[in-house]
Design a protein around this motif. Structure first.
Motif, PDB file in Angstrom:
ATOM      1  N   ALA A 157      -3.297   8.978   1.580  1.00  0.00           N
ATOM      2  CA  ALA A 157      -2.918   9.640   2.828  1.00  0.00           C
ATOM      3  C   ALA A 157      -3.667  11.048   3.266  1.00  0.00           C
ATOM      4  O   ALA A 157      -4.110  10.802   4.518  1.00  0.00           O
ATOM      5  N   MET A 165      -7.181  10.078   4.111  1.00  0.00           N
ATOM      6  CA  MET A 165      -7.324   9.407   5.428  1.00  0.00           C
ATOM      7  C   MET A 165      -7.312  10.145   6.369  1.00  0.00           C
ATOM      8  O   MET A 165      -7.672   9.654   7.584  1.00  0.00           O
ATOM      9  N   GLU A 166      -6.845  11.450   6.405  1.00  0.00           N
ATOM     10  CA  GLU A 166      -6.771  12.580   7.458  1.00  0.00           C
ATOM     11  C   GLU A 166      -8.054  12.858   7.477  1.00  0.00           C
ATOM     12  O   GLU A 166      -8.421  13.680   8.690  1.00  0.00           O
ATOM     13  N   PHE A 194     -11.125  11.422   7.850  1.00  0.00           N
ATOM     14  CA  PHE A 194     -12.130  10.570   8.273  1.00  0.00           C
ATOM     15  C   PHE A 194     -11.707   9.743   9.476  1.00  0.00           C
ATOM     16  O   PHE A 194     -10.647   9.119   9.526  1.00  0.00           O
TER      17      PHE A 194
END
Lengths: 287, 328
Positions: free
Chosen positions: B92, B95-96, B98
């Protein structure tokens, strides 16, 4: 030359405000539901045509079974089967195609590039599919009500049918999860989806009540078909005046509730498992 | 504690300079029961603010590496970190870090408008609707799409669709941007626009960009560093200028002779491309003195030399050399 703006030159204006995990998940869930809604209203012409087709299909089936006559008894019993069948058809197809369509277009992988857990998006897609299926089921129901009224009869109503109706929604969501999970790995599962819908029509007690079927066939239907126990219960409540605890034709209220929950549980397990397989094999975005 | 807070702490605390924006360590991927390694012990480190060219021929393991990096594919072994966050274990938060434009996919919903797409992908990144709308407006205005924001993306030209895809990858203003073939299928003008964005994002905004493309001019123009992958293994990982300089240690020569060159036996390392009336012979030599035997051979053959030149190898020559050389 193009100038790109980023937040680095906008101090004090973060793109992502800090918030609780629950709030972030709720936002992500709402986002999926909203996307489904946009898809539904974006294709409103197709929606209207399909709504009419389902209504016509219902009337034609009653006409054929009634040997050329729209008999009131068949209109009523048929309506109780056709509304859930329409619902399962649309709900399962919408959920299934929201995955297969995204796989085919290559958008699915992009939706996985998110900090949100995939179950939040999955839940959103399922609810969007339920919302998307409701207008079709409603169209058949309204058509049935009007036709039955035109024959001088009335459709019985009882608030207790909400229990089997909710069970049907849960069961079809489980089935949709199974098919969505399978399509992440096996791309030709579309055929199985169409066959399964046809099977529910024939064996789900849609037009031929389960009690009129051979015992083995009725048992099999009650065991595995998501709409079968719900339809049977609705008929008992509305046509035979039985209470929820007094259901006799099938396997009782317990099974009406347990069967869809089991299908949902299997759906969650299958989807989770196949999502993991897809990420291992690299089939998430491959068609 | 909320996930966004965790990332916020990392950003606020200031990342130590030595933490790479992208770090790939010992990455290996084996598909199914086959013994073939699509990616074989790949290790790469991309410093923040770099435009990193990740090149390789089709089937080299480039896409597999990128998909593992994006968390779309699980690795058999090894690790990928984005700004120090493990993609597999801290998905989680990672993922923030890129945004991505993936190759060969639509990246956006064609049945939705540009604005609807950007708001959707913004919320997918955890933004509120109002935040996503505001950011989408900035991007759409910057990319000259504001006037057509409410049209369905399916009706856009290929270049405009690619603009929306890039905008979607930037919606949450991520520090790392992965651009997989961002100029594929674009015309000259749209390609120029994309190249301008990449330059702006990197040089002016300090973003780290991982770029894959088969267009070597794009790489040569934009990339600070280049890695080439072949048969699942990284065969080179150097700053672009060093890579070109290393290759230029052996100069390339081109000689055009009259005729089709039938029966001409070429010196080792030289190739010939025959036209209707002339033949172009080219090859690499470490020492210019080695050119004499080549000319002697052409004289013996009876060829008339029309033109001869020393050519600086470009990145395409370097790339072709690298993917043809035996794996090191």
């Amino acid at each position: 030359m193009t100038t790109l703006t980023t937040t680095t030159n906008r101090p004090g204006a973060p793109v992502r405000a800090s918030r609780s995990r629950l709030s972030t998940w709720a936002n992500g869930f709402g986002n999926e539901v909203h996307k489904g809604w946009l898809g539904l209203i974006g294709g409103w012409r197709g929606t209207l045509i399909q709504m009419a087709m389902f209504a016509i299909f219902y009337l034609l089936v009653v006409l054929f079974i009634g040997r050329g006559q729209l008999r009131t008894d068949l209109l009523i019993t048929g309506l109780l089967g056709m509304v859930p069948l329409t619902f399962i058809h649309e709900q399962v197809n919408r959920a299934f195609w929201s995955y297969l369509g995204d796989i085919q277009s290559g958008t699915l992988e992009q939706t996985y590039l998110t900090p949100l857990p995939s179950w939040v998006l999955l839940l959103g897609r399922q609810v969007a599919a339920i919302i998307g299926a409701l207008p079709y089921a409603a169209a058949v129901y309204v058509t049935g009500l009007i036709t039955i009224s035109a024959h001088g009869a009335s459709m019985p109503s009882d608030v207790r049918v909400l229990v089997p109706l909710a069970a049907i929604v849960v069961g079809t969501s489980g089935l949709a999860l199974i098919l969505c999970g399978l399509t992440l790995v096996y791309k030709r599962v579309e055929v199985a989806t169409q066959i399964s819908i046809a099977l529910w029509f024939i064996a789900g007690g849609t037009f031929v009540p389960l009690i009129n079927m051979p015992t083995w066939a009725a048992s099999l239907s009650r065991a595995i078909i998501p709409i079968a126990p719900g339809i049977e219960a609705m008929r008992e409540i509305l046509l035979k005046g039985r209470s929820l605890t007094g259901l006799q034709d099938g396997w009782g209220l317990g099974w009406v509730i347990i069967q869809p929950l089991l299908i949902l549980l299997i759906g969650v397990l299958v989807f989770t498992r196949f999502e993991r397989v897809a990420m291992r094999r690299g089939t998430l975005g491959r068609y | 504690m909320a996930r966004t807070d965790v990332v916020g702490d990392i950003e606020r605390s200031g990342r130590p300079a030595e933490v790479p924006a992208i770090e790939i360590s010992g990455l290996t991927k084996v598909y199914g029961a086959s013994e073939t390694k699509a990616v074989d012990n790949v290790s790469l480190s991309v410093p923040p603010g770099t435009v990193f060219g990740f090149l390789g021929p089709n089937g080299a393991g480039k896409t597999t590496t990128i998909k593992i990096l994006a968390g779309l594919l699980s690795a058999t072994s090894g690790q990928v970190r984005l700004n120090g966050l493990d993609v597999a274990r801290q998905r989680a938060a990672a993922m923030e870090q890129f945004g991505a434009v993936l190759e060969g996919s639509r990246n956006t919903y064609w049945t939705l408008s540009a604005m609807q797409n950007l708001v959707y992908f913004g919320r997918l990144q955890g933004m509120r609707t109002s935040e996503a709308r505001s950011r989408a407006e900035e991007l759409l205005r910057d990319l000259d799409l504001w006037d057509r924001r409410d049209e369905k993306v399916g009706g856009y030209s290929r270049g405009m669709q690619q603009k929306v895809a890039v905008a979607a990858s930037l919606i949450a203003d991520p520090p790392i941007v992965l651009l997989d073939e961002p100029t594929i299928g674009l015309d000259v003008e749209a390609t120029r626009t994309v190249k301008d964005w990449i330059r702006t994002l990197s040089k002016d905004r300090g973003k780290t960009i991982l770029l894959t493309t088969h267009q070597m001019d794009v790489v040569e123009e934009l990339c600070d560093r280049v890695a080439v992958i072949r048969r699942g293994q990284v065969v080179t990982d150097l700053p672009t200028d060093q890579l070109l300089a290393r290759s230029r240690q052996r100069d390339k020569y081109e000689i055009r002779i009259d005729g089709t060159g039938d029966g001409l036996v070429l010196p080792e390392g030289f190739t010939a491309v025959s036209g209707e009336e002339t033949t172009l012979i080219s090859g690499r030599l470490e020492d210019p003195q080695d050119l004499y035997p080549v000319v002697d051979r052409l004289r013996e053959y009876g060829a008339v030399i029309e033109w001869m030149a020393q050519v600086q190898p470009d990145l395409e020559d370097v790339f072709l050399d690298l993917i043809r050389e035996p794996a090191r």
